[in-house]
Design an enzyme around this catalytic site. Structure first.
Site, PDB file in Angstrom:
ATOM      1  N   SER A 101      -4.353   3.780  -3.190  1.00 42.78           N
ATOM      2  CA  SER A 101      -4.201   4.581  -4.399  1.00 42.78           C
ATOM      3  C   SER A 101      -5.393   5.540  -4.520  1.00 42.78           C
ATOM      4  O   SER A 101      -5.637   6.321  -3.603  1.00 42.78           O
ATOM      5  CB  SER A 101      -4.036   3.672  -5.617  1.00 42.78           C
ATOM      6  OG  SER A 101      -3.550   4.388  -6.727  1.00 42.78           O
TER       7      SER A 101
ATOM      8  N   HIS B 232       4.123   0.064  -5.944  1.00 40.87           N
ATOM      9  CA  HIS B 232       2.723   0.452  -5.795  1.00 40.87           C
ATOM     10  C   HIS B 232       1.818  -0.768  -5.949  1.00 40.87           C
ATOM     11  O   HIS B 232       1.959  -1.549  -6.875  1.00 40.87           O
ATOM     12  CB  HIS B 232       2.370   1.486  -6.871  1.00 40.87           C
ATOM     13  CG  HIS B 232       1.027   2.118  -6.705  1.00 40.87           C
ATOM     14  ND1 HIS B 232       0.745   2.979  -5.671  1.00 40.87           N
ATOM     15  CD2 HIS B 232      -0.108   2.014  -7.440  1.00 40.87           C
ATOM     16  CE1 HIS B 232      -0.502   3.389  -5.788  1.00 40.87           C
ATOM     17  NE2 HIS B 232      -1.052   2.816  -6.834  1.00 40.87           N
TER      18      HIS B 232
ATOM     19  N   GLU C 274       7.210   3.184  -4.816  1.00 39.32           N
ATOM     20  CA  GLU C 274       5.892   3.322  -5.440  1.00 39.32           C
ATOM     21  C   GLU C 274       5.955   3.291  -6.967  1.00 39.32           C
ATOM     22  O   GLU C 274       5.223   2.555  -7.628  1.00 39.32           O
ATOM     23  CB  GLU C 274       5.243   4.640  -4.996  1.00 39.32           C
ATOM     24  CG  GLU C 274       4.842   4.719  -3.536  1.00 39.32           C
ATOM     25  CD  GLU C 274       3.484   4.114  -3.264  1.00 39.32           C
ATOM     26  OE1 GLU C 274       2.874   3.535  -4.180  1.00 39.32           O
ATOM     27  OE2 GLU C 274       3.027   4.222  -2.107  1.00 39.32           O
TER      28      GLU C 274
END
Length: 478
Positions: A177, A390, A302
């Site tokens: 990230s 995610h 995600e």
């Protein structure tokens, strides 16, 4: 023995662990909003059994305790896990945490390096400044201070890691990230050149600001502070003002903030022309970091994690989809997504678009841009209703499957250990040899290693999205 003094750690199940070693002075007081300065040396032996203080940050979730300066301000510290501190020449893996450039610290249980170090590598993690302290555009202060902290930590690794059994000539940086966005930046920053040999970028966000847009965010924060300068405001006051801008101003005035309102992230790397001369994509395409081996990839679903936490009514999704298509997507996106996902609900279309804009296509196009040896992957394993969301790759990477967050993302299913083994084997093999065990990436074929219960190498698994976004590229938010 480090360059600043001697440290003593602990033995944890055969892994030597050292925590909370300063790599820079406290970035407060006279050094507030300054570039990191080398840590002061100490006499005697320093206890290195506890993590250092967290950098100032917003609460990760409602109900969590707010950060407080009472916990300490000496936040620029490094941690080391070594399977053989008396040896030499082990590959080194340096973790850079994510958290939307707003939250995160190296002491989170998901980032415990013991299991990964057990694979025969020295694992390093560290804290860096986030939020306004690390990325706010402030007159008289260097931009991208959080990135400068990362460079300082990597210099500490170069100078000290041999004392922990590591090879300073074989360093791999890896992050997820915002940590992956940081990896992308470090690949192209002149000050980071030569500090690492390999890189792994897990879910690269396509979020970068021009100095002018970053200055507008700062102005909104200063307005919340009643005109007080950020450098003269208590860290807690600065955090509250930044949070209010993201939670209130972005929501109330989306037209004023454009793509920033969709990201809900007020601070991120600034393409300032010096510390970060260019966005990563054109810099890599121009040959930057061609001597660095790279793994880059993303998770299939995600944005589903963020959709699951969104309190807004489901009935609003069609309107939000239309707004996102107009503000974020390349021309022809509506027809392209509907053709690729026939009969899909507004929720799935919106989730796919946001996944592509935020993480999937920035990652895929980073692989296309890199001129050195590159390997691409996608995590498709879907153990819960959140899908391959995610952050799912983080506990798989570290083998930290017994934390509450890991249990939520993996569902605690038995297959999690097998997937974690796949990640750990590939990542540590790459760190040691530059080869994770699957074919290299070429933009024409886009062969991608798809992690699943039965993993496979697939040619261009997200072909329709890549075709759509390749023509448009990743634009800096201006």
């Amino acid at each position: 023995m480090t360059t600043a003094g001697r440290v003593r750690g602990t033995d944890e199940h055969g892994i030597a662990v050292f925590r909370g070693i300063p790599f820079a002075k406290s970035p407060f007081g006279s050094l507030r909003m300054a570039a990191p300065a080398p840590a002061d040396p100490w006499d005697g032996t320093r206890d290195a059994t506890g993590f250092g203080p967290r950098p100032p940050q917003q609460a990760v979730a409602p109900g969590m305790p707010a950060w407080s300066s009472a916990g300490g301000l000496d936040c620029l510290t490094v941690n080391v896990w070594s399977p053989d501190p008396g040896g030499s020449g082990l590959p080194v893996m340096v973790w850079i945490y994510g958290g939307a450039y707003l939250t995160g610290s190296s002491d989170l249980p998901e980032f415990d390096g013991r299991t990964l170090a057990g694979e025969g590598v020295v694992v390093v993690s560290f804290n860096y400044r986030i939020g306004m302290e690390g990325f706010g555009q402030i007159d008289g202060a260097p931009p991208n201070r959080g990135l400068l902290d990362q460079v300082a930590a990597l210099r500490w690794v170069q100078e000290n890691i041999a004392a922990f059994g590591g090879d300073p000539g074989n360093v791999t940086i890896f992050g997820e990230s915002a940590g992956a966005g940081s990896v992308a930046c470090l690949l192209t920053m002149p000050s980071a050149a030569g500090l690492f040999r390999r890189a792994i970028a897990q879910s690269v966000p396509g979020l970068f600001l021009t100095p002018e847009r970053a200055a507008r965010v700062t102005a909104a924060v200063v307005e919340r502070l009643g005109g007080a300068a950020p450098t003269e405001s208590a860290p807690e006051e600065l955090l509250a003002a930044g949070s209010a801008v993201a939670a209130e101003d972005f929501t109330a005035f989306p037209g004023r903030w454009g793509r920033l309102a969709f990201a809900s992230v007020p601070f991120m790397p600034v393409v300032d022309g010096e510390i970060l001369p260019s966005p990563p994509w054109p810099a890599l395409a121009g040959g930057a970091a061609r001597d660095v081996d790279l793994i880059v990839g993303f998770t299939r679903d995600e944005f589903d994690l963020f959709l699951s936490m969104d309190p807004r009514p489901e009935a609003e999704l069609p309107a939000r989809l239309d707004a996102a298509l107009a503000a974020l997507a390349p021309p022809g996106a509506d027809a392209a997504y509907r053709a690729a996902l026939p009969g899909a609900s507004a929720r799935r279309l919106y989730g796919t678009l946001m996944s592509d804009w935020l993480f999937r296509m920035p990652s895929a196009l980073l692989a296309d841009a890199h001129r050195g040896r590159t390997f691409a992957y996608e995590l498709a394993w879907s153990p819960t209703p959140l899908g391959a969301c995610h952050g799912l790759d983080v506990p798989l990477t570290f083998g930290t499957l017994d934390t509450p967050l890991a249990a939520m993302l993996t569902g605690g299913v038995p297959e999690a250990e097998a997937l974690s083994r796949q990640f750990r084997t590939a990542w540590t093999r790459f760190a040691a040899t530059g080869d994770p065990g699957w074919p290299g990436h070429e933009p024409e074929k886009a062969v991608t290693h798809v992690f699943d219960v039965r993993s496979s190498d697939v040619a261009d698994p997200e072909a329709s999205s890549r075709a759509l976004w390749s023509a448009a590229g990743i634009a800096v938010i201006d």
